[in-house]
Design a protein around this motif. Structure first.
Motif, PDB file in Angstrom:
ATOM      1  N   LEU A 478       4.087  25.589  75.292  1.00 39.16           N
ATOM      2  CA  LEU A 478       4.560  24.792  74.157  1.00 39.16           C
ATOM      3  C   LEU A 478       5.034  23.422  74.610  1.00 39.16           C
ATOM      4  CD1 LEU A 478       6.751  27.493  72.337  1.00 39.16           C
ATOM      5  CD2 LEU A 478       4.407  26.829  71.763  1.00 39.16           C
ATOM      6  N   ASP A 479       4.993  22.459  73.696  1.00 37.59           N
ATOM      7  CA  ASP A 479       5.619  21.150  73.880  1.00 37.59           C
ATOM      8  C   ASP A 479       6.888  21.130  73.034  1.00 37.59           C
ATOM      9  OD1 ASP A 479       3.652  20.165  75.582  1.00 37.59           O
ATOM     10  OD2 ASP A 479       2.396  19.460  73.915  1.00 37.59           O
ATOM     11  N   LEU A 480       8.031  21.005  73.670  1.00 36.68           N
ATOM     12  CA  LEU A 480       9.307  21.035  72.974  1.00 36.68           C
ATOM     13  C   LEU A 480       9.997  19.678  73.102  1.00 36.68           C
ATOM     14  CD1 LEU A 480      10.658  24.510  74.159  1.00 36.68           C
ATOM     15  CD2 LEU A 480       9.526  23.973  72.002  1.00 36.68           C
ATOM     16  N   LEU A 489      17.449  20.613  78.385  1.00 30.51           N
ATOM     17  CA  LEU A 489      16.505  20.508  79.497  1.00 30.51           C
ATOM     18  C   LEU A 489      16.891  21.441  80.639  1.00 30.51           C
ATOM     19  CD1 LEU A 489      14.014  19.188  80.656  1.00 30.51           C
ATOM     20  CD2 LEU A 489      15.454  17.329  81.531  1.00 30.51           C
ATOM     21  N   SER A 490      18.174  21.473  80.995  1.00 30.05           N
ATOM     22  CA  SER A 490      18.603  22.360  82.081  1.00 30.05           C
ATOM     23  C   SER A 490      18.422  23.823  81.678  1.00 30.05           C
ATOM     24  CB  SER A 490      20.060  22.087  82.456  1.00 30.05           C
ATOM     25  OG  SER A 490      20.922  22.334  81.355  1.00 30.05           O
ATOM     26  N   TRP A 491      18.611  24.119  80.386  1.00 32.04           N
ATOM     27  CA  TRP A 491      18.401  25.481  79.896  1.00 32.04           C
ATOM     28  C   TRP A 491      16.943  25.898  80.099  1.00 32.04           C
ATOM     29  CZ3 TRP A 491      15.658  28.680  76.835  1.00 32.04           C
ATOM     30  CH2 TRP A 491      16.242  29.884  76.430  1.00 32.04           C
ATOM     31  N   GLY A 522      13.207  32.792  71.531  1.00 28.44           N
ATOM     32  CA  GLY A 522      14.178  33.168  70.504  1.00 28.44           C
ATOM     33  C   GLY A 522      15.593  32.753  70.878  1.00 28.44           C
ATOM     34  N   ARG A 523      15.956  32.944  72.151  1.00 26.23           N
ATOM     35  CA  ARG A 523      17.288  32.534  72.597  1.00 26.23           C
ATOM     36  C   ARG A 523      17.438  31.010  72.542  1.00 26.23           C
ATOM     37  NH1 ARG A 523      16.107  36.435  76.591  1.00 26.23           N
ATOM     38  NH2 ARG A 523      15.776  34.824  78.178  1.00 26.23           N
ATOM     39  N   TYR A 524      16.357  30.310  72.871  1.00 26.88           N
ATOM     40  CA  TYR A 524      16.383  28.843  72.835  1.00 26.88           C
ATOM     41  C   TYR A 524      16.633  28.351  71.406  1.00 26.88           C
ATOM     42  CZ  TYR A 524      14.665  24.028  73.063  1.00 26.88           C
ATOM     43  OH  TYR A 524      14.541  22.652  72.959  1.00 26.88           O
ATOM     44  N   LYS A 525      15.901  28.922  70.452  1.00 27.08           N
ATOM     45  CA  LYS A 525      16.052  28.497  69.049  1.00 27.08           C
ATOM     46  C   LYS A 525      17.444  28.836  68.529  1.00 27.08           C
ATOM     47  CE  LYS A 525      11.156  28.768  67.773  1.00 27.08           C
ATOM     48  NZ  LYS A 525      10.147  29.447  66.931  1.00 27.08           N
ATOM     49  N   GLY A 529      19.266  25.559  67.628  1.00 27.89           N
ATOM     50  CA  GLY A 529      18.886  25.373  66.239  1.00 27.89           C
ATOM     51  C   GLY A 529      17.429  25.093  66.009  1.00 27.89           C
ATOM     52  N   GLY A 530      16.566  25.624  66.874  1.00 27.99           N
ATOM     53  CA  GLY A 530      15.127  25.496  66.647  1.00 27.99           C
ATOM     54  C   GLY A 530      14.560  24.150  66.992  1.00 27.99           C
ATOM     55  N   ARG A 531      15.366  23.282  67.650  1.00 35.76           N
ATOM     56  CA  ARG A 531      14.867  21.956  67.999  1.00 35.76           C
ATOM     57  C   ARG A 531      13.880  22.030  69.132  1.00 35.76           C
ATOM     58  NH1 ARG A 531      20.590  19.103  68.623  1.00 35.76           N
ATOM     59  NH2 ARG A 531      21.051  21.209  69.379  1.00 35.76           N
TER      60      ARG A 531
END
Length: 531
Positions: A478-480, A489-491, A522-525, A529-531
């Motif tokens: 994916l491109d986030l 970014l560190s996450w 899922g944890r990232y979103k 907040g889904g960014r």
């Protein structure tokens, strides 16, 4: 002499048992975990950002519980911690040393090898020859220090199921050959397992120790055992040999008229007491192994939580598995040896794929033909890791004259282990040691030719591994868009495989290309907040 040796064995066991009862509280505590054990954790380093260097390699034995909390873009950093403190070294070592069958642990041996060449029937080998099987038997003996082959003989047989394996004439001829060969201290009959009756008949006829493949391979295992789990597994696998020896001694006592005597009015014969004590020892070993099995299950759960893909590297013994893993990971701690069964303990090593995805390569015990299921069952806990892999890599020594037969044996063992069909169908086959083959021809579709020693073909292998891992684990590329003022970014460097970062300095943002699993996404979103 046999009676005295049996009584001495009994008295030593009874004395040890009394001592154990006197110290029951302290003995029982040896089998419980130390709740105060500390777990060391490496410092968090993912904030450092991307690294272009090779992943820092690590080695993780299944008998060492380590933390994988900490990950940076350059791979894992780990520190040692407790080594199975809930199993005392002294207790495991005592079981291991007591367990060794006396007739095989004695110093050096000058060995005569006889290979029964079965002409027809279900035991006939169709994928190999008697000469190649004899060569493997010689290799097994030469693996052992202070053992050497003084003579060898291939002898035809039509009756391998009979007590003496060979017909009357051939057996008499073999006996004369053995007696005429000076300096022999043991005969290695190259069959899976000899019955106790056959072993006793041969030893009486030839006047020397007699071994089969089971006992020779177990002795090689014993010489290579380093960890508690390996020693316990070997002790469990030696139980059939010890029971056979008890039956032989009981039969000898019967012949001397002493086999039915009861000991100390207990109502039990010497044989019955020995057999019962042996059963108690086996239960103790199984209990210890079960504790280690639970610990391995915990370790697998931690890996799964971290979403590290697991790649089991397997194959026939001495096919180059460890050399390949060292080449893929750059782990300098790995020291491959040109020796049968050099690897007994499952070890795990981290490496990176072309996408910078971190994967764990599992180095497994080598396989061998003509081994009874009892031996495989003893190592079933170790081999269980294969079932829980995301991908299997089957390494073949393509330079070996028996490479086709070795492949068949590996696949047969995997079938007996009930490996899931999905995992078997995605297995990557690697033709190793192509540097030893003149004018190697790419003959089998789908197989990848490599030389782990010369590090040829590794990039193609990594790409193939990555493709299969993406399919089997459901990871996405994916491109986030990330805000550089936040920990996003560190996450991502910690939880995913970052491939590329395009920074927009004016806006304080970046577009990050990542390979990420569904759970991590899922944890990232949820976190951002889904960014």
């Amino acid at each position: 002499m046999t009676t005295l040796r049996g009584i001495s064995f009994l008295l030593s066991l009874l004395q040890r048992r009394c001592c154990q009862r006197a110290a029951a509280a302290s003995t029982c505590s040896l089998l419980t975990p130390h709740h105060g054990a500390k777990v060391s954790t490496a410092h968090r380093q993912w904030q450092r950002g991307p690294s272009t260097g090779q992943s820092r390699a690590f080695s993780l034995s299944v008998c060492r519980l380590k933390s994988t909390d900490d990950i940076c873009s350059s791979g894992f950093t780990e520190e040692d911690e407790e080594d199975d403190d809930f199993l005392e070294d002294s207790e495991v070592e005592e079981l291991f040393q007591q367990q060794a069958p006396a007739n095989i642990r004695e110093g050096q041996h000058r060995v005569f090898i006889v290979h029964p060449d079965v002409k027809w029937g279900r035991k006939k080998q169709y994928l190999t020859t008697a000469e190649l099987m004899m060569a493997e038997a010689v290799g097994l003996v030469n693996t052992l220090d202070n053992w050497r082959v003084v003579d060898k003989l291939i002898m035809s047989t039509k009756t391998p199921e009979k007590k003496k394996i060979f017909g009357k004439g051939n057996f008499q001829s073999l006996t004369e050959r053995i007696r005429q060969t000076a300096g022999i201290t043991a005969v290695f009959v190259n069959v899976e397992r000899l019955s106790p009756l056959s072993e006793r008949e041969f030893e009486e006829a030839w006047g020397v120790k007699v071994f089969d493949r089971y006992s020779v391979v177990l002795h090689i295992f014993r010489c290579n055992a380093r960890t508690k789990e390996a020693k316990l597994q070997i002790s469990l696998a030696e139980m059939p040999l010890l029971r056979s020896r008890l039956r032989n001694e009981a039969a000898n006592l019967d012949q001397q008229g002493g086999g039915s005597r009861y000991i100390g009015g207990s109502g039990e014969t010497l044989y019955e007491i020995q057999l019962r004590l042996l059963k108690e020892r086996e239960l103790k070993i199984r209990s210890m192994l079960e504790k280690l099995r639970k610990k391995r299950h915990l370790l697998r759960s931690r890996r799964k939580h971290r979403e590290f893909p697991i790649i089991s590297v397997l194959g026939y013994t001495n096919c180059g598995k460890t050399t390949l893993i060292k080449a893929l990971t750059g782990d300098s701690n790995l020291q491959p040896r040109n020796q049968l069964f050099a690897t007994l303990d499952v070890t795990v090593h981290a490496g990176q794929l072309p996408s910078r995805m971190t994967v764990l390569y599992v180095d497994t015990i080598g396989f061998l033909s003509q081994l009874p299921h009892q031996l495989i069952d003893s190592f079933s806990a170790t081999l269980e890791d294969i079932k829980h892999s995301d991908l299997l890599v089957h390494v073949r020594d393509i330079s070996h004259p028996e490479t086709v037969n070795q492949k068949a044996n590996v696949l047969d063992v995997l079938k007996n282990l009930q490996i899931p069909d999905k995992l078997l169908s995605s297995m990557i086959e690697v033709h190793n040691k192509t540097d030893l083959v003149d004018n190697y021809q790419y003959a089998e579709p789908g197989a990848l030719p490599i030389s782990a020693l010369e590090q040829r073909g590794l990039e193609e292998l990594k790409e193939a591994v990555e493709g299969e891992i993406v399919k089997s684990t459901g990871k996405q590329m994916l491109d986030l868009s990330v805000d550089l003022s936040t920990p996003q970014l560190s996450w991502l460097y910690k939880e995913a495989a970052v491939q590329d970062v395009q920074v927009n300095a004016d806006e304080g943002s970046a577009v990050v290309k990542v390979v990420i699993g569904a759970a991590a996404l899922g944890r990232y979103k949820k976190a951002f907040g889904g960014r």
